[in-house]
Design a protein around this motif. Structure first.
Motif, PDB file in Angstrom:
ATOM      1  N   GLY A 193      79.506 -33.075  81.112  1.00 40.08           N
ATOM      2  CA  GLY A 193      79.670 -31.633  81.304  1.00 40.08           C
ATOM      3  C   GLY A 193      79.753 -30.907  79.975  1.00 40.08           C
ATOM      4  N   THR A 194      80.238 -29.690  80.059  1.00 39.87           N
ATOM      5  CA  THR A 194      80.259 -28.813  78.885  1.00 39.87           C
ATOM      6  C   THR A 194      81.645 -28.179  78.767  1.00 39.87           C
ATOM      7  N   GLY A 195      82.057 -27.919  77.524  1.00 38.91           N
ATOM      8  CA  GLY A 195      83.328 -27.206  77.322  1.00 38.91           C
ATOM      9  C   GLY A 195      84.242 -27.956  76.374  1.00 38.91           C
ATOM     10  N   SER A 196      85.400 -27.342  76.096  1.00 35.92           N
ATOM     11  CA  SER A 196      86.294 -27.903  75.088  1.00 35.92           C
ATOM     12  C   SER A 196      86.890 -29.240  75.547  1.00 35.92           C
ATOM     13  N   THR A 197      87.169 -29.387  76.845  1.00 33.10           N
ATOM     14  CA  THR A 197      87.737 -30.659  77.320  1.00 33.10           C
ATOM     15  C   THR A 197      86.709 -31.777  77.165  1.00 33.10           C
ATOM     16  N   LEU A 198      85.457 -31.444  77.491  1.00 32.49           N
ATOM     17  CA  LEU A 198      84.405 -32.468  77.375  1.00 32.49           C
ATOM     18  C   LEU A 198      84.146 -32.881  75.934  1.00 32.49           C
TER      19      LEU A 198
ATOM     20  N   ALA B 160      86.738 -28.044  84.284  1.00 34.92           N
ATOM     21  CA  ALA B 160      86.698 -26.988  85.304  1.00 34.92           C
ATOM     22  C   ALA B 160      87.597 -25.853  84.838  1.00 34.92           C
ATOM     23  N   ASP B 161      87.360 -24.694  85.402  1.00 32.81           N
ATOM     24  CA  ASP B 161      88.195 -23.531  85.083  1.00 32.81           C
ATOM     25  C   ASP B 161      89.354 -23.403  86.061  1.00 32.81           C
ATOM     26  N   GLN B 162      89.120 -23.801  87.310  1.00 34.74           N
ATOM     27  CA  GLN B 162      90.185 -23.844  88.305  1.00 34.74           C
ATOM     28  C   GLN B 162      89.937 -25.027  89.242  1.00 34.74           C
TER      29      GLN B 162
ATOM     30  N   ILE C 213      86.287 -23.914  90.475  1.00 34.26           N
ATOM     31  CA  ILE C 213      85.479 -22.867  89.844  1.00 34.26           C
ATOM     32  C   ILE C 213      85.078 -23.417  88.492  1.00 34.26           C
ATOM     33  N   LYS C 214      83.769 -23.348  88.225  1.00 36.60           N
ATOM     34  CA  LYS C 214      83.243 -23.781  86.935  1.00 36.60           C
ATOM     35  C   LYS C 214      82.317 -22.684  86.400  1.00 36.60           C
ATOM     36  N   GLY C 215      81.939 -22.848  85.138  1.00 42.62           N
ATOM     37  CA  GLY C 215      80.974 -21.899  84.582  1.00 42.62           C
ATOM     38  C   GLY C 215      81.538 -20.994  83.507  1.00 42.62           C
ATOM     39  N   GLY C 216      82.815 -21.257  83.128  1.00 38.83           N
ATOM     40  CA  GLY C 216      83.397 -20.478  82.044  1.00 38.83           C
ATOM     41  C   GLY C 216      82.547 -20.553  80.781  1.00 38.83           C
TER      42      GLY C 216
ATOM     43  N   GLY D  23      79.296 -21.108  80.881  1.00 40.16           N
ATOM     44  CA  GLY D  23      77.935 -20.647  81.182  1.00 40.16           C
ATOM     45  C   GLY D  23      76.937 -21.744  81.480  1.00 40.16           C
ATOM     46  N   ALA D  24      77.413 -22.983  81.664  1.00 42.23           N
ATOM     47  CA  ALA D  24      76.476 -24.094  81.882  1.00 42.23           C
ATOM     48  C   ALA D  24      76.458 -24.536  83.346  1.00 42.23           C
ATOM     49  N   LEU D  25      76.878 -23.638  84.254  1.00 48.43           N
ATOM     50  CA  LEU D  25      77.111 -24.049  85.644  1.00 48.43           C
ATOM     51  C   LEU D  25      75.901 -24.638  86.349  1.00 48.43           C
TER      52      LEU D  25
ATOM     53  N   LYS E  27      73.172 -26.348  85.173  1.00 48.38           N
ATOM     54  CA  LYS E  27      72.909 -27.750  84.798  1.00 48.38           C
ATOM     55  C   LYS E  27      74.070 -28.638  85.245  1.00 48.38           C
ATOM     56  N   GLU E  28      75.290 -28.097  85.158  1.00 46.13           N
ATOM     57  CA  GLU E  28      76.458 -28.905  85.576  1.00 46.13           C
ATOM     58  C   GLU E  28      76.381 -29.229  87.060  1.00 46.13           C
ATOM     59  N   LYS E  29      75.932 -28.273  87.850  1.00 44.27           N
ATOM     60  CA  LYS E  29      75.857 -28.518  89.301  1.00 44.27           C
ATOM     61  C   LYS E  29      74.736 -29.499  89.626  1.00 44.27           C
TER      62      LYS E  29
ATOM     63  N   THR F 242      97.055 -26.546  83.473  1.00 44.50           N
ATOM     64  CA  THR F 242      96.924 -25.081  83.595  1.00 44.50           C
ATOM     65  C   THR F 242      95.769 -24.692  84.514  1.00 44.50           C
ATOM     66  N   LYS F 243      94.883 -25.650  84.801  1.00 42.58           N
ATOM     67  CA  LYS F 243      93.719 -25.338  85.640  1.00 42.58           C
ATOM     68  C   LYS F 243      94.017 -25.460  87.144  1.00 42.58           C
ATOM     69  N   ARG F 244      95.167 -26.023  87.462  1.00 43.51           N
ATOM     70  CA  ARG F 244      95.485 -26.205  88.895  1.00 43.51           C
ATOM     71  C   ARG F 244      95.975 -24.894  89.493  1.00 43.51           C
TER      72      ARG F 244
HETATM   73  C1  5RP Z   1      81.375 -24.808  81.467  1.00 40.38           C
HETATM   74  C2  5RP Z   1      82.464 -25.239  82.387  1.00 40.38           C
HETATM   75  C3  5RP Z   1      83.660 -25.883  81.780  1.00 40.38           C
HETATM   76  O1  5RP Z   1      83.829 -27.134  82.338  1.00 40.38           O
HETATM   77  C4  5RP Z   1      84.868 -25.019  82.070  1.00 40.38           C
HETATM   78  O2  5RP Z   1      84.625 -23.708  81.589  1.00 40.38           O
HETATM   79  C5  5RP Z   1      86.133 -25.586  81.422  1.00 40.38           C
HETATM   80  O3  5RP Z   1      86.007 -25.516  80.036  1.00 40.38           O
HETATM   81  P1  5RP Z   1      87.160 -25.990  79.057  1.00 40.38           P
HETATM   82  O4  5RP Z   1      87.219 -27.464  79.132  1.00 40.38           O
HETATM   83  O5  5RP Z   1      86.714 -25.481  77.707  1.00 40.38           O
HETATM   84  O6  5RP Z   1      88.434 -25.330  79.494  1.00 40.38           O
HETATM   85  O7  5RP Z   1      82.393 -25.102  83.582  1.00 40.38           O
HETATM   86  O8  5RP Z   1      80.347 -24.144  82.159  1.00 40.38           O
END
Ligand code: 5RP
Length: 226
Positions: free
Chosen positions: A27-32, A85-87, A95-98, A100-102, A104-106, A122-124
């Protein structure tokens, strides 16, 4: 522990799910970023995996970590998808897509035998929506008209911006952020949105995650889909 320490802890737990020989969707994002970073050590020690990346940024990180990537147009069989995930709600709807890669992620999550979500506590949320908007990827043609139409679903709609201009996804679409006070019925909302012409993809991931690895101040909690 701060957020980065929690993400680091979640990443440590998540990479345990990666097994030798697998094809892994990233996936994409800071956690990944933490997750991909963790694997380079194991790869140097002999772990053999290949990957599919959901963004150019993740692709770059994967290459730096020594993970060979499959071509975008190859026919992949993804053993495991790992993503943030965002939530996350109690049923593991997301909810994902924070980032913007939703889209391809889906696509990668749908191609995966197993989809593991990696988040900090914090995402729960008890119910999706509220503090975070639902990203909806749309074609540029007619987007303002579409935004007005989507408001009829009971949300406020804001176009995603970057550096003073409309944010453009890697595949050339725009993102509309839909602010709902709460999303009581994610299945119905996803169906409603997906049948609306102009909508390419929504950030609702309903019934897709098999497992959530959640880093909390008390340690790792693993949740399975009920
Ligand atoms: C990107 C995503 C990310 O997984 C989501 O925004 C969480 O990101 P982060 O790990 O930076 O909090 O859906 O499209």
């Amino acid at each position: 522990m701060d957020r980065d320490a929690l993400k680091n802890m979640a990443a440590d737990a998540a990479v345990e799910y990666v097994k030798d020989g697998q094809i892994v969707g990233w996936g994409t994002g800071s956690t990944l970023r933490f997750v991909v970073g963790k694997l380079s050590g194991r790869i140097k020690k002999g772990l053999r995996i290949r990957g599919v990346a959901t963004s150019l940024e993740t692709a770059r990180l994967a290459r730096e970590a020594g993970i060979p990537l499959l071509a975008d147009d190859a026919e992949w069989v993804v053993d495991l998808a790992l993503d943030g995930a965002d939530q996350v709600d109690p049923r593991l709807n997301l909810i994902k897509g924070g980032g913007g890669a939703l889209l391809k992620e889906k696509i990668v999550a749908a191609a995966a035998t197993r989809f593991v979500v990696v988040v900090d506590e914090t995402k729960r949320v008890p119910v999706l929506g509220g503090s975070f908007p639902l990203p909806v990827e749309v074609v540029p043609f007619g987007w303002r008209t579409l935004a007005k139409r989507l408001e009829r679903l009971g949300c406020r709609v804001t176009p995603r911006m970057k550096d003073g201009a409309l944010f453009v996804t890697e595949v050339g679409h725009y993102i509309l952020d839909l602010w709902f006070s709460k999303i009581d019925d994610p299945i119905r909302l996803e169906a409603e949105l997906e049948k609306t012409p102009g909508v390419v993809c929504t950030g609702l991931f309903v019934g897709r995650a098999d497992l959530a690895v959640v880093a909390t101040q008390q340690g790792i909690v693993t949740l399975t889909r009920p």
